[in-house]
Design a protein around this motif. Structure first.
Motif, PDB file in Angstrom:
ATOM      1  N   ALA A   1       0.868  -1.186   0.000  1.00  0.00           N
ATOM      2  CA  ALA A   1       0.000   0.000   0.000  1.00  0.00           C
ATOM      3  C   ALA A   1       0.899   1.229   0.000  1.00  0.00           C
ATOM      4  CB  ALA A   1      -0.921   0.000   1.214  1.00  0.00           C
ATOM      5  N   ALA A   2       0.436   2.300  -0.632  1.00  0.00           N
ATOM      6  CA  ALA A   2       1.292   3.468  -0.847  1.00  0.00           C
ATOM      7  C   ALA A   2       1.065   4.541   0.219  1.00  0.00           C
ATOM      8  CB  ALA A   2       1.021   4.064  -2.230  1.00  0.00           C
ATOM      9  N   PRO A   3       2.118   4.953   0.921  1.00  0.00           N
ATOM     10  CA  PRO A   3       1.981   6.109   1.813  1.00  0.00           C
ATOM     11  C   PRO A   3       1.584   7.351   1.017  1.00  0.00           C
ATOM     12  CG  PRO A   3       4.080   4.974   2.150  1.00  0.00           C
ATOM     13  CD  PRO A   3       3.476   4.402   0.913  1.00  0.00           C
TER      14      PRO A   3
ATOM     15  N   ALA B   1       2.440   4.380  -9.001  1.00  0.00           N
ATOM     16  CA  ALA B   1       2.081   2.970  -9.166  1.00  0.00           C
ATOM     17  C   ALA B   1       1.088   2.796 -10.309  1.00  0.00           C
ATOM     18  CB  ALA B   1       1.504   2.430  -7.860  1.00  0.00           C
ATOM     19  N   GLY B   2       0.149   3.722 -10.433  1.00  0.00           N
ATOM     20  CA  GLY B   2      -0.822   3.653 -11.515  1.00  0.00           C
ATOM     21  C   GLY B   2      -0.180   3.794 -12.880  1.00  0.00           C
ATOM     22  N   MET B   3       0.795   4.704 -13.009  1.00  0.00           N
ATOM     23  CA  MET B   3       1.512   4.864 -14.277  1.00  0.00           C
ATOM     24  C   MET B   3       2.242   3.577 -14.655  1.00  0.00           C
ATOM     25  SD  MET B   3       3.212   8.654 -13.902  1.00  0.00           S
ATOM     26  CE  MET B   3       2.236  10.114 -13.554  1.00  0.00           C
TER      27      MET B   3
ATOM     28  N   ARG C   1       2.642  -6.664  -9.318  1.00  0.00           N
ATOM     29  CA  ARG C   1       1.856  -6.477  -8.103  1.00  0.00           C
ATOM     30  C   ARG C   1       2.153  -5.092  -7.526  1.00  0.00           C
ATOM     31  NH1 ARG C   1       2.849  -9.686  -2.862  1.00  0.00           N
ATOM     32  NH2 ARG C   1       4.852  -9.764  -3.912  1.00  0.00           N
ATOM     33  N   LEU C   2       1.441  -4.107  -8.021  1.00  0.00           N
ATOM     34  CA  LEU C   2       1.654  -2.707  -7.630  1.00  0.00           C
ATOM     35  C   LEU C   2       0.540  -2.261  -6.694  1.00  0.00           C
ATOM     36  CD1 LEU C   2       2.542  -1.714 -11.246  1.00  0.00           C
ATOM     37  CD2 LEU C   2       4.079  -1.268  -9.325  1.00  0.00           C
ATOM     38  N   PRO C   3       0.837  -1.364  -5.768  1.00  0.00           N
ATOM     39  CA  PRO C   3      -0.194  -0.949  -4.806  1.00  0.00           C
ATOM     40  C   PRO C   3      -1.368  -0.248  -5.481  1.00  0.00           C
ATOM     41  CG  PRO C   3       1.758   0.453  -4.633  1.00  0.00           C
ATOM     42  CD  PRO C   3       2.125  -0.688  -5.524  1.00  0.00           C
ATOM     43  N   ARG C   4      -2.567  -0.598  -5.019  1.00  0.00           N
ATOM     44  CA  ARG C   4      -3.793   0.017  -5.529  1.00  0.00           C
ATOM     45  C   ARG C   4      -4.465   0.912  -4.497  1.00  0.00           C
ATOM     46  NH1 ARG C   4      -5.883  -2.193 -10.191  1.00  0.00           N
ATOM     47  NH2 ARG C   4      -4.782  -4.034 -11.024  1.00  0.00           N
ATOM     48  N   PHE C   5      -3.994   0.846  -3.271  1.00  0.00           N
ATOM     49  CA  PHE C   5      -4.623   1.606  -2.189  1.00  0.00           C
ATOM     50  C   PHE C   5      -3.577   2.403  -1.433  1.00  0.00           C
ATOM     51  CE2 PHE C   5      -6.998  -2.342  -2.894  1.00  0.00           C
ATOM     52  CZ  PHE C   5      -8.240  -1.810  -3.240  1.00  0.00           C
ATOM     53  N   GLY C   6      -4.039   3.490  -0.844  1.00  0.00           N
ATOM     54  CA  GLY C   6      -3.165   4.316  -0.028  1.00  0.00           C
ATOM     55  C   GLY C   6      -3.063   3.792   1.388  1.00  0.00           C
ATOM     56  N   LEU C   7      -1.999   4.170   2.056  1.00  0.00           N
ATOM     57  CA  LEU C   7      -1.774   3.789   3.452  1.00  0.00           C
ATOM     58  C   LEU C   7      -2.077   5.006   4.318  1.00  0.00           C
ATOM     59  CD1 LEU C   7      -0.683   1.290   5.015  1.00  0.00           C
ATOM     60  CD2 LEU C   7       1.582   2.368   4.921  1.00  0.00           C
ATOM     61  N   PRO C   8      -2.930   4.888   5.307  1.00  0.00           N
ATOM     62  CA  PRO C   8      -3.260   6.049   6.147  1.00  0.00           C
ATOM     63  C   PRO C   8      -2.019   6.613   6.833  1.00  0.00           C
ATOM     64  CG  PRO C   8      -4.746   4.203   6.588  1.00  0.00           C
ATOM     65  CD  PRO C   8      -3.646   3.670   5.729  1.00  0.00           C
TER      66      PRO C   8
ATOM     67  N   ARG D   1       6.226  10.892 -16.263  1.00  0.00           N
ATOM     68  CA  ARG D   1       5.905   9.564 -16.783  1.00  0.00           C
ATOM     69  C   ARG D   1       7.020   9.036 -17.682  1.00  0.00           C
ATOM     70  NH1 ARG D   1       1.588   6.205 -18.095  1.00  0.00           N
ATOM     71  NH2 ARG D   1       1.869   5.092 -20.066  1.00  0.00           N
ATOM     72  N   HIS D   2       7.557   9.916 -18.507  1.00  0.00           N
ATOM     73  CA  HIS D   2       8.649   9.547 -19.414  1.00  0.00           C
ATOM     74  C   HIS D   2       9.852   9.047 -18.612  1.00  0.00           C
ATOM     75  CE1 HIS D   2      10.253   9.956 -23.558  1.00  0.00           C
ATOM     76  NE2 HIS D   2      11.414  10.080 -22.945  1.00  0.00           N
ATOM     77  N   ALA D   3      10.216   9.801 -17.579  1.00  0.00           N
ATOM     78  CA  ALA D   3      11.359   9.427 -16.750  1.00  0.00           C
ATOM     79  C   ALA D   3      11.090   8.139 -15.990  1.00  0.00           C
ATOM     80  CB  ALA D   3      11.687  10.564 -15.779  1.00  0.00           C
ATOM     81  N   LEU D   4       9.875   8.019 -15.457  1.00  0.00           N
ATOM     82  CA  LEU D   4       9.506   6.849 -14.665  1.00  0.00           C
ATOM     83  C   LEU D   4       9.553   5.570 -15.500  1.00  0.00           C
ATOM     84  CD1 LEU D   4       8.228   5.594 -12.079  1.00  0.00           C
ATOM     85  CD2 LEU D   4       5.997   6.162 -13.066  1.00  0.00           C
ATOM     86  N   LEU D   5       8.964   5.616 -16.676  1.00  0.00           N
ATOM     87  CA  LEU D   5       8.919   4.416 -17.508  1.00  0.00           C
ATOM     88  C   LEU D   5      10.291   4.056 -18.062  1.00  0.00           C
ATOM     89  CD1 LEU D   5       5.514   4.877 -19.366  1.00  0.00           C
ATOM     90  CD2 LEU D   5       6.038   3.490 -17.347  1.00  0.00           C
ATOM     91  N   ALA D   6      11.138   5.061 -18.298  1.00  0.00           N
ATOM     92  CA  ALA D   6      12.512   4.770 -18.727  1.00  0.00           C
ATOM     93  C   ALA D   6      13.279   4.060 -17.619  1.00  0.00           C
ATOM     94  CB  ALA D   6      13.224   6.060 -19.122  1.00  0.00           C
TER      95      ALA D   6
END
Length: 342
Positions: free
Chosen positions: A219-221, A264-266, A275-282, A326-331
Motif C-alpha cells: 500500500a502506498a503512503p 504505481a498507476g503509471m 503487483r503494484l499498490p492500488r490503495f493508499g496507506l493512512p 511519466r517519461h522518466a519513470l517508464l525509462a
C-alpha cells in the motif's frame, strides 16, 4: 564556452547515476572530460559503460579524488576550464550521526571550489538539489518553490540529507562571494532524478521504482514525488557551461509532482502483471510504523505534504520543456527490467 581541444571539464562523481549521464552529455557535446573516482579501479567500468552508450571515450581520462582528503585536487584541475562538481554523499540508510553526510558534502565542496579558483577556471557548476530549497517551510505552503528560496534548517522535520545539500550549496556561494566571482558559479537544483540506467547500479532514486515493481510495497503512503528526467538534468549542466546568462544563478528542476499511488498507476498501465499498490496507506499507520524504523521516521514529514518546483529558469536554459515525469519513470522501469534488477 564552446567545446574544443583545450576545453577540458573536471567532473567529480562520474561513477554515479547522474555523473555518468553528465559525462555522456559532455562527450556528445565535444568536451574533453576528466572524471574523478574515489578508487581508480572504477575507471575502466565507467569507460566501458560510456562507450556502450555511444560516447567517444578517447576524450575521457580519470583522477582519484576524495571529498575528505586534500590529495590530488590541484593536480586534477590542471588544464581544466570548467569544474562540474557532481560528487556528493548520499547514503541509502540515514546515518546515526548527521555529520557523516554533512561533513563530506561541505568539505568536498570547499576542496573542489577552492582548487578550481586556484586554477583560474572560467566557470563552476554545482550539482545541488531541491533539498536545498523546499524543506522546513510551513505545511500550509502550496506555491511552487523558486530559485530564491532556501530550506529552513531550523524548520520542521528537516533530514540530515537536506541539511547536507543546503549547507554545501550555501558554502559554495560563500566561497564565490569571498573570491569576488559569484557570477562564475551555477547551481543546478534537481528533484528526484529518474531515467534510463547506464549500468547495473540502480543508485538511490531508482530504488523507489525497483521496490514498486518487485511488489514489496503493498500500500502506498500519502507521499508525493517531484520527478525530473536524468537526461534533462545532464543537459542543463552542459548548457550552463556556455550560457552567459546562467552565471550567478540557481536552477530548480522538477517536471511534475505525483503521488506515490499515481506513480504505481503509471507503472500498472505498462506492466499490468506486476503487483503494484492500488490503495493508499493512512498517515497514522505510517507514523506508527515509523516508531520502529528510523528511515521511515525521517520521511514522516513528507506525508500529505506535496511540493512543487518553479522550473521556468531551467526550461529557459534548455530552450525546451522538460521531459514528463511519466517519461522518466517508464525509462527507469524499462532499464531495471532489462537489466534484471526488478
Amino acid at each position: 564556452m564552446a567545446p574544443g581541444p583545450s576545453n577540458r571539464v573536471l567532473l567529480t562523481g562520474i561513477s554515479g547515476f547522474l555523473g555518468g549521464h553528465i559525462a555522456l552529455a559532455l562527450l556528445h557535446a565535444g568536451y574533453e572530460v576528466r572524471g574523478s573516482v574515489r578508487h581508480l579501479d572504477k575507471a575502466e567500468k565507467v569507460r566501458r559503460t560510456l562507450a556502450a552508450a555511444g560516447a567517444d571515450v578517447s576524450r575521457l581520462d580519470f583522477v582519484t579524488l576524495d571529498l575528505l582528503s586534500d590529495a590530488g585536487w590541484d593536480e586534477a584541475m590542471v588544464g581544466c576550464h570548467t569544474l562540474l562538481h557532481s560528487a556528493s554523499p548520499f547514503l541509502i540508510q540515514t546515518p546515526r550521526d548527521p555529520m557523516d553526510l554533512i561533513r563530506p558534502a561541505v568539505q568536498g565542496t570547499e576542496r573542489a571550489l577552492n582548487a578550481a579558483l586556484r586554477a583560474g577556471v572560467d566557470r563552476i557548476i554545482l550539482t545541488s538539489s531541491m533539498a536545498a530549497i523546499a524543506y522546513g517551510h510551513p505545511r500550509r505552503r502550496t506555491a511552487a518553490f523558486g530559485p530564491k528560496e532556501w530550506t529552513d534548517l531550523e524548520g520542521r522535520a528537516v533530514t540530515p540529507y537536506q541539511k547536507s545539500k543546503t549547507l554545501a550549496e550555501r558554502r559554495a556561494w560563500e566561497i564565490m562571494d569571498a573570491a569576488g566571482r559569484r557570477h562564475d558559479l551555477v547551481a543546478i537544483n534537481p528533484s528526484i532524478i529518474l531515467g534510463p540506467l547506464l549500468d547495473e547500479d540502480p543508485g538511490t532514486s531508482a530504488t523507489i521504482v525497483q521496490r514498486l515493481l518487485s511488489g514489496s510495497v503493498p500500500a502506498a503512503p500519502n507521499i508525493a514525488l517531484t520527478i525530473v528526467d536524468v537526461r534533462d538534468v545532464a543537459a542543463a549542466h552542459v548548457a550552463a557551461i556556455a550560457a552567459p546568462e546562467a552565471g550567478g544563478r540557481r536552477f530548480p528542476m522538477g517536471a511534475q509532482t505525483v503521488s506515490l499511488l499515481d506513480v504505481a498507476g503509471m507503472l500498472r498501465e505498462d506492466y499490468p502483471g506486476r503487483r503494484l499498490p492500488r490503495f493508499g496507506l493512512p498517515d497514522w499507520a505510517v507514523r506508527l510504523y515509523a516508531l520502529f524504523d528510523r528511515d521511515v521516521r525521517d520521511n514522516v514529514g513528507e506525508l500529505s505534504h506535496p511540493k512543487t518546483l518553479d522550473s521556468s529558469a531551467s526550461i529557459a536554459l534548455l530552450g525546451r520543456s522538460l521531459l514528463s515525469a511519466r517519461h522518466a519513470l517508464l525509462a527507469t522501469a524499462a532499464s531495471l527490467l532489462q537489466r534484471g534488477l526488478a
